[in-house]
Design an enzyme around this catalytic site. Structure first.
Site, short mmCIF file in Angstrom:
data_model
loop_
_atom_site.label_atom_id
_atom_site.label_comp_id
_atom_site.label_asym_id
_atom_site.label_seq_id
_atom_site.Cartn_x
_atom_site.Cartn_y
_atom_site.Cartn_z
N ASP A 88 -33.54 15.82 -43.47
CA ASP A 88 -32.83 15.13 -44.56
C ASP A 88 -33.83 14.77 -45.68
O ASP A 88 -35.02 15.05 -45.57
CB ASP A 88 -32.18 13.88 -43.94
CG ASP A 88 -30.99 13.36 -44.72
OD1 ASP A 88 -30.58 14.02 -45.69
OD2 ASP A 88 -30.46 12.29 -44.35
N HIS A 89 -33.31 14.14 -46.74
CA HIS A 89 -34.10 13.74 -47.93
C HIS A 89 -35.62 13.71 -47.76
O HIS A 89 -36.13 12.96 -46.94
CB HIS A 89 -33.71 12.33 -48.37
CG HIS A 89 -32.29 12.20 -48.80
ND1 HIS A 89 -31.90 12.35 -50.10
CD2 HIS A 89 -31.17 11.96 -48.10
CE1 HIS A 89 -30.60 12.19 -50.19
NE2 HIS A 89 -30.13 11.95 -48.99
N GLU A 102 -30.84 4.16 -48.79
CA GLU A 102 -31.07 4.87 -47.53
C GLU A 102 -32.56 5.04 -47.34
O GLU A 102 -33.28 5.39 -48.26
CB GLU A 102 -30.39 6.26 -47.58
CG GLU A 102 -30.41 6.97 -46.24
CD GLU A 102 -29.85 8.39 -46.30
OE1 GLU A 102 -30.19 9.12 -47.24
OE2 GLU A 102 -29.07 8.74 -45.40
N HIS A 135 -24.68 6.28 -50.63
CA HIS A 135 -25.17 6.13 -49.26
C HIS A 135 -24.76 4.78 -48.70
O HIS A 135 -24.82 3.78 -49.41
CB HIS A 135 -26.70 6.20 -49.22
CG HIS A 135 -27.25 7.58 -49.33
ND1 HIS A 135 -28.29 7.89 -50.16
CD2 HIS A 135 -26.92 8.73 -48.70
CE1 HIS A 135 -28.59 9.17 -50.03
NE2 HIS A 135 -27.77 9.71 -49.16
N HIS A 172 -23.33 14.12 -49.87
CA HIS A 172 -24.07 13.01 -49.26
C HIS A 172 -23.26 11.74 -49.36
O HIS A 172 -22.42 11.60 -50.24
CB HIS A 172 -25.42 12.80 -49.96
CG HIS A 172 -26.46 13.78 -49.52
ND1 HIS A 172 -27.57 13.41 -48.83
CD2 HIS A 172 -26.52 15.12 -49.66
CE1 HIS A 172 -28.29 14.49 -48.57
NE2 HIS A 172 -27.68 15.54 -49.07
N ASN A 203 -22.81 14.67 -45.01
CA ASN A 203 -23.65 13.75 -44.24
C ASN A 203 -22.85 12.48 -43.94
O ASN A 203 -22.22 11.91 -44.84
CB ASN A 203 -24.90 13.37 -45.06
CG ASN A 203 -25.82 14.55 -45.27
OD1 ASN A 203 -25.47 15.69 -45.02
ND2 ASN A 203 -27.02 14.26 -45.74
ZN LIG Z 1 -28.25 11.63 -48.47
#
Ligand SMILES: [Zn+2]
Length: 355
Positions: free
Chosen positions: A105-106, A178, A222, A260, A282
């Site tokens: 992820d990110h 996040e 998020h 996301h 996600n």
């Molecule tokens: Zn994300």
């Protein structure tokens, strides 16, 4: 036999699944995992609905797999934890019969050394096994100028593409908070990605390969908050698809999009985003809650059996071992997690997609 092989997908088969999702309008849930318990629960849920799934690690999730107490001054916990989690999935996914897109992820600019470390490990793995360790990695350079974002992503894609791997990038900013990145106060226009930026990224990444996806911002956030004044506008994705088709003379809906901050989104907006080419969503936050809810309910139900090693309503010296054994209560978390993840597969029109 399933449509896709059980195990970690890459190359032609990975591309076939991307295409399948876009053409047949479903998206895969991308589940953030932090250890074998929720990795296995994800595989169990995917097996139940007979669909492929995306299992991913954030940098913090990968570190947690290695252990919060491990020295991490050279990101050795973030890197070795990611490798451990990946090896576990390579080892067990085939027995669940589940095709997996294994992803990270990110990764903002300061986390690029983490991704580089995982690619180094992946290149060693590839030499031995002739398959990549991960299916894909995400870079999130959305905080940087657009040229730097795209050109850095191109450099990483050049290393990954020969192993049959995909890349995910981010354009525009997902709101909310996040992994310690707080975008709650960001100005509104950044929360909606510009079609010109998507076209630029599409053009540059296409020079390297076809397996790339774009997390575009369309008001998504998020985490789960009380409704704020950010409006979810999936039509932003359609505008980009139409713009690129016209400007770059591509087929219709050329881009694979990623959604996301899907937690808490109503099904009609999820389905609308899928219709515009979102193939991955996600859903970390709702699944974190689902896992906790199972543990919480177990505690409330068995409270009188969980106050000491001995002694419960059946007698002062009755043992409580079968209640406090971590397998008892972690399994309850897994069960509610699996149930919530099955709902996500349904929201994403992703039932029986390996048939
Ligand atoms: Zn994300």
């Amino acid at each position: 036999m399933g449509k896709y092989k059980a195990g970690v997908l890459f190359g032609d088969e990975l591309e076939a699944l991307y295409k399948d999702a876009k053409q047949n309008q479903f998206a895969l849930p991308a589940v953030n995992t932090i250890g074998t318990s929720n990795i296995n629960a994800t595989l169990e849920a995917a097996a139940k609905v007979n669909s492929p799934v995306i299992i991913q690690f954030s940098n913090g999730g990968a570190q947690f797999i290695a252990g919060k107490g491990m020295p991490n001054d050279h990101l050795q916990a973030n890197i070795s934890g990611g490798v451990s989690g990946a090896l576990h999935i390579h080892n067990v996914a085939k027995y669940y019969g589940v095709p997996v897109i294994l992803h990270t992820d990110h990764a903002a600019k300061k986390w690029l050394p983490w991704v580089s470390g995982l690619i180094d490990a992946g290149e060693h793995f590839y030499k031995e096994k002739n398959r990549p360790l991960f299916s894909s990695h995400m870079l999130d350079l959305s905080e940087e100028p657009i040229e730097e974002n795209v050109q850095t992503s191109v450099q990483f894609f050049k290393r990954m593409q020969p192993m049959g791997m995909a890349i995910e990038i981010e354009l525009g900013v997902t709101g909310g908070e996040e992994e310690g990145v707080d975008n709650t106060g960001i100005e509104n226009e950044k929360l909606y990605t510009q079609p010109q930026h998507v076209a630029y990224a599409y053009k540059e990444l296409s020079k390297i390969g076809r397996l790339f996806s774009i997390a575009a911002a369309f008001g998504n956030v998020h985490g789960v908050y009380k409704p704020v004044n950010v409006e979810l506008r999936p039509v932003i994705l359609k505008n980009s698809q139409d713009y690129i088709e016209k400007e770059l003379h591509t087929a219709t809906k050329p881009v694979y999009f990623v959604f996301h901050g899907g937690s808490g989104s109503p099904q009609h907006q999820i389905r609308e985003a899928i219709g515009y080419g979102a193939i991955k969503m996600n859903i970390d936050t709702d699944l974190q809650w689902a896992y906790w809810e199972g543990v919480q309910k177990f505690y409330v139900k068995n409270e009188a059996y969980l106050q000491g090693q001995l002694g419960n309503p059946e007698g002062l010296d009755k043992p409580n071992k079968k209640f406090y054994d971590p397998r008892a209560w972690l399994r309850k978390g897994e069960e509610t997690f699996i149930k919530r993840l099955e709902e996500a597969f349904d929201d994403l029109n992703c039932i029986n997609r390996n048939a």
